[in-house]
Design an enzyme around this catalytic site. Structure first.
Site, PDB file in Angstrom:
ATOM      1  N   LEU A  67       3.481 -47.282  -2.592  1.00  0.00           N
ATOM      2  CA  LEU A  67       4.044 -46.638  -1.408  1.00  0.00           C
ATOM      3  C   LEU A  67       3.008 -45.731  -0.756  1.00  0.00           C
ATOM      4  CD1 LEU A  67       6.705 -46.391   0.226  1.00  0.00           C
ATOM      5  CD2 LEU A  67       7.198 -44.341  -1.101  1.00  0.00           C
ATOM      6  N   LYS A  69      -0.751 -45.375  -1.074  1.00  0.00           N
ATOM      7  CA  LYS A  69      -1.957 -45.952  -1.666  1.00  0.00           C
ATOM      8  C   LYS A  69      -3.132 -44.982  -1.718  1.00  0.00           C
ATOM      9  CE  LYS A  69      -0.729 -50.677  -0.338  1.00  0.00           C
ATOM     10  NZ  LYS A  69      -0.591 -51.240  -1.674  1.00  0.00           N
ATOM     11  N   THR A  89      -2.567 -48.314  -5.389  1.00  0.00           N
ATOM     12  CA  THR A  89      -3.769 -48.576  -6.160  1.00  0.00           C
ATOM     13  C   THR A  89      -5.018 -48.226  -5.347  1.00  0.00           C
ATOM     14  OG1 THR A  89      -2.683 -50.349  -7.405  1.00  0.00           O
ATOM     15  CG2 THR A  89      -5.066 -50.397  -7.335  1.00  0.00           C
ATOM     16  N   GLY A 117      -3.124 -56.339  -0.435  1.00  0.00           N
ATOM     17  CA  GLY A 117      -4.490 -56.547  -0.904  1.00  0.00           C
ATOM     18  C   GLY A 117      -5.259 -55.266  -1.175  1.00  0.00           C
ATOM     19  N   ASN A 179      -4.134 -51.416 -13.018  1.00  0.00           N
ATOM     20  CA  ASN A 179      -3.402 -52.505 -12.367  1.00  0.00           C
ATOM     21  C   ASN A 179      -4.214 -53.799 -12.470  1.00  0.00           C
ATOM     22  OD1 ASN A 179      -1.969 -54.217 -10.715  1.00  0.00           O
ATOM     23  ND2 ASN A 179      -1.884 -52.829  -8.958  1.00  0.00           N
ATOM     24  N   SER A 182      -1.655 -57.397  -9.711  1.00  0.00           N
ATOM     25  CA  SER A 182      -1.334 -57.711  -8.319  1.00  0.00           C
ATOM     26  C   SER A 182      -1.690 -59.169  -8.038  1.00  0.00           C
ATOM     27  CB  SER A 182      -2.112 -56.809  -7.365  1.00  0.00           C
ATOM     28  OG  SER A 182      -1.993 -57.294  -6.036  1.00  0.00           O
TER      29      SER A 182
END
Length: 345
Positions: A67, A69, A89, A117, A179, A182
């Protein structure tokens, strides 16, 4: 005016415009409202502390990464009553992410498809934002910092990006999330493979120990994984987490499956599907992890929570804490309090 009523009034306008545009309107508005004290009327969840990864969370309902970044809206988000806030991220260098449009609502399924992305301003700007937040400065709560790799970094060099980010964010994090799940960064999920994961976790653990000595503070590291895995791969990941003495696991990220949204507008758009359709897949992964990990490693459950009952189901599956994102978009901030009340011991 209650936060529930306010969001009920605002939602038709927000849903009438492009999802990313709505996102880019809402967060600055929340930040301004918080700065002016206008969010003080939001009723916060009851104090319901949970100790997980050695950290005391004031309640078990957190904000999932994605939400915010760039960590630019921490203080506004902190007024909504979360027990923790996870931002990112973030990648070592700034990158624009994928071309627009890259976010799509599927309201009939209470779902979103995104192919953002890892768009972000880079680790240095991210750290500056975190450091300037009152939430960080005043040690107001639990802050998770989520790290990833740049799109143009070869997958063979991915570890380097994670180590760069870990070094930069470590001093400012309550915990760090790695992470590797993704679907919107090419080949990223390869890092969930047995040999790739071993190499990554080994070097992360080594860096964590060095940084712990350097900063005189141990910061836990959690791994965020995908829902699109067979049982054998989930078991392999669980065993690697135990072997490398990692601190936690976040289950799960978005799914690439479209089984639950076939025939809906935007269903065939490329990207990760979040919201209600990922709920059961996430719970399946959580149950499999719990079976392997027992009480040795905590699980943070995320994926498709749109009600207090959904939050309870995540805990029943084996999670110690839960996180929200897509549910906030469909239900608004009242969902935080509803989930916290449902989980109140």
């Amino acid at each position: 005016m209650s936060d529930k009523l306010l969001y009920t009034l605002a939602r038709p306008f927000l849903f009438a415009i492009d999802p990313e545009a709505a996102h880019n309107l809402t967060l600055p508005a929340l930040r301004r409202a918080a700065a002016m004290g206008l969010t003080s009327s939001i009723v916060k969840p009851a104090h319901d502390p949970r100790t997980v990864m050695g950290i005391t969370f004031p309640n078990p309902v957190g904000l999932a990464a994605g939400l915010d970044k760039d960590g630019a809206y921490i203080d506004g988000l902190a007024t909504l009553g979360f027990g923790s806030i996870e931002v990112g991220t973030v990648t070592p260098r700034a990158q624009p992410g994928n071309p627009m449009p890259r976010m799509f609502r599927l309201p009939k399924a209470n779902a979103i498809i995104n192919r953002m992305g890892f768009n972000n301003g880079g680790a240095d700007a991210f750290v500056a934002n975190v450091r300037s937040s009152k939430f960080y400065q005043n040690k107001e709560g639990v802050l998770g910092l989520n790290i990833g790799k740049n799109a143009d970094t070869p997958i063979e060099r991915a570890v380097d990006d994670y180590l760069i980010c870990l070094e930069k964010v470590y001093p400012y994090a309550s915990y760090v999330t790695v992470n590797i799940s993704s679907p919107n960064t090419k080949n990223l999920r390869q890092l969930q493979g047995a040999s790739e994961l071993d190499a990554l976790l080994s070097q992360l653990k080594e860096a964590q120990q060095r940084l712990s000595d350097q900063h005189k503070r141990y910061v836990p590291i959690a791994l965020k994984i995908a829902p699109d895995m067979e049982l054998e791969q989930i078991q392999t990941i669980a065993q690697a987490l135990l072997r490398h003495k990692m601190d936690g696991v976040i289950a799960t990220n978005t799914t690439v499956s479209r089984e639950a949204v076939k025939g809906l507008k935007y269903a065939e758009e490329t990207g990760g599907l979040s919201g209600a359709p990922v709920f059961e897949a996430s719970n399946t992964v959580i149950r499999a992890l719990k079976s392997e990990l027992g009480d040795a490693l905590p699980i943070i459950g995320v994926g498709g929570i749109l009600s207090g009952n959904d939050a309870q189901a995540k805990i029943a599956a084996g999670a110690s804490l839960v996180q929200l994102y897509t549910g906030l978009i469909y239900r608004g901030p009242a969902l935080v309090k509803e989930c916290a009340a449902a989980l109140h011991a």
